[in-house]
Design an enzyme around this catalytic site. Structure first.
Site, PDB file in Angstrom:
ATOM      1  CB  CYS A 162       3.271   6.146  -0.790  1.00 32.22           C
ATOM      2  SG  CYS A 162       2.909   4.891   0.606  1.00 32.22           S
ATOM      3  CE  LYS A 219       1.376  -0.963   3.376  1.00 31.59           C
ATOM      4  NZ  LYS A 219      -0.094  -2.451   3.547  1.00 31.59           N
TER       5      LYS A 219
END
Length: 322
Positions: free
Chosen positions: A110, A141
Site C-alpha cells: 500500500c 510504512k
C-alpha cells in the site's frame, strides 16, 4: 549462515512474525528471541532500547505492526499511523544505538500510489497520491523504509526492507469487521456453509484485482533476503531505493477470489455484491523482477494456500476472536 546468531523477531505472535520464526527454525537457527506485548511494549522507546542493549542482538526482523482491512483503516486512522510510526522508529533507532548491524523491515504494497503503473515497480514509490482508505498506514510504512535507508546512508548500517503484497495464512486475523479480505471471506463463507445460507454478501463490486501471497512464502522470502551477502543485496538495490517487492507476480479479481474461497469452504449458495462499500485501489500487482534476480520465487498457489489457511481456521476457530 551462522546458526548461533541472536535473532530478535518483533511481532512473533502475528501472522508474519510467527511464520518467520517457523522459517528460521526450519533453516536451523537456534537462538531466536521473542517477546510478547506484555513482556515488551514496542511503543515505549526506553524499554525497547534497554531490551536490545541487554540482549546483544545480532539481527532484527521487524514484523510487528498495527494492521487491518479497509474497515479497520477507515475506523482507526490515528491508531494506525501513530502505533506503526512509534514501533518502527523505536526499534530501528534502538537497533542502531545497540550496535545491531543487520535488520529487516517489513512494509506493505500500500506504499505505492493508488494509480501506479501495473505491475508496481519499486521506483513507483512517492510518485503519486496514495489510496485514501489506508493512507495513514501507508505513510507510516514509507517512513519505515526511509528510516532504514537513512541509517544506512548516515551510519553505514545494513537495514533492509521488503514490501509484501496482500498476505494470508495461519495466524491471520479472522475478525468479522477488522480483518483483511481473505480471512473475512473464509469466515463468512464457512459460517454460511454451516448454516446452509442461500447467499453471502461481499463488499464492493468484485472488479478490483489483487495479488495474494501465502505467509509461509513471505517468511521464506524474508529470510532469503536477510541471508544475502551485502554485496549481492546492494548490487540489486540503491541507497535511495533499497526496498524489495515480495509477491507472486500474479493477480485475480476479488470476484474470482470469492468464488475460490466458496469452493474451498464448501459454500454452494450465490454471491451478492454490495457496491455501496468501497473497492479501494483498482489494481495492485507487484513487479517482483528484482526479487527473482536475487534468486527467490513464490511456490504456493492460491487455491493450495487458501486450503491451508482454511484448515488452520478450522483447527483454531475456538480461539479466534469474535
Amino acid at each position: 549462515m551462522d546458526s548461533d546468531k541472536r535473532i530478535f523477531v518483533a511481532g512473533h505472535r502475528g501472522m508474519v512474525g510467527s511464520a518467520i520464526v517457523r522459517e528460521l527454525e526450519r533453516r536451523g537457527y537456534g537462538n531466536i528471541l521473542t517477546r510478547s506485548r506484555d513482556e515488551l511494549d514496542l511503543l515505549d522507546q526506553r524499554v525497547v532500547r534497554a531490551f536490545l542493549e541487554s540482549n546483544e542482538i545480532d539481527e532484527v526482523y521487524l514484523a510487528a505492526a498495527r494492521v487491518g482491512g479497509i474497515h479497520a483503516n477507515n475506523t482507526y486512522p490515528a491508531d494506525f499511523i501513530y502505533q506503526n510510526l512509534m514501533i518502527e522508529a523505536n526499534i530501528i533507532h534502538a537497533a542502531h544505538e545497540s550496535g545491531v548491524d543487520r535488520l529487516l523491515f517489513l512494509g506493505s504494497s500500500c506504499i505505492y500510489p493508488k494509480h501506479a503503473d501495473q505491475p508496481m515497480r519499486e521506483d513507483a514509490l512517492l510518485t503519486g497520491t496514495l489510496e485514501p482508505t489506508n493512507e495513514p498506514y501507508a505513510i507510516a510504512k514509507i517512513a519505515g523504509i526511509k528510516l532504514c535507508e537513512s541509517y544506512n546512508r548516515q551510519h553505514g548500517r545494513d537495514y533492509r526492507s521488503v514490501m509484501p503484497t496482500n498476505l494470508y495464512g495461519p495466524n491471520d486475523n479472522f475478525h468479522p469487521e477488522n480483518s483483511h479480505v481473505i480471512p473475512a471471506l473464509i469466515r463468512r463463507f464457512h459460517e454460511a456453509a454451516e448454516s446452509n445460507a442461500d447467499e453471502v454478501g461481499v463488499w464492493g463490486s468484485g472488479k478490483p484485482m489483487r495479488e495474494f501471497l501465502h505467509v509461509d512464502d513471505m517468511a521464506a522470502a524474508s529470510v532469503h533476503v536477510m541471508e544475502l551477502d551485502g554485496e549481492t543485496y546492494r548490487a540489486h538495490t540503491d541507497p535511495m531505493l533499497s526496498h524489495i517487492n515480495v509477491g507472486t507476480g500474479v493477480d485475480c479479481t476479488i470476484r474470482e477470489l470469492a468464488e475460490t474461497v466458496a469452493k474451498v469452504t464448501g459454500f454452494k449458495g450465490r454471491l451478492t455484491w454490495d457496491t455501496t462499500k468501497p473497492d479501494g485501489t483498482p489494481r495492485k500487482l507487484m513487479d517482483v523482477s528484482r526479487l527473482r534476480a536475487l534468486g527467490w520465487e513464490a511456490s504456493i498457489g492460491l487455491e493450495e494456500g487458501l486450503r491451508d489457511a482454511y484448515q488452520w481456521f478450522l483447527e483454531n476457530r475456538g480461539n479466534i476472536r469474535s
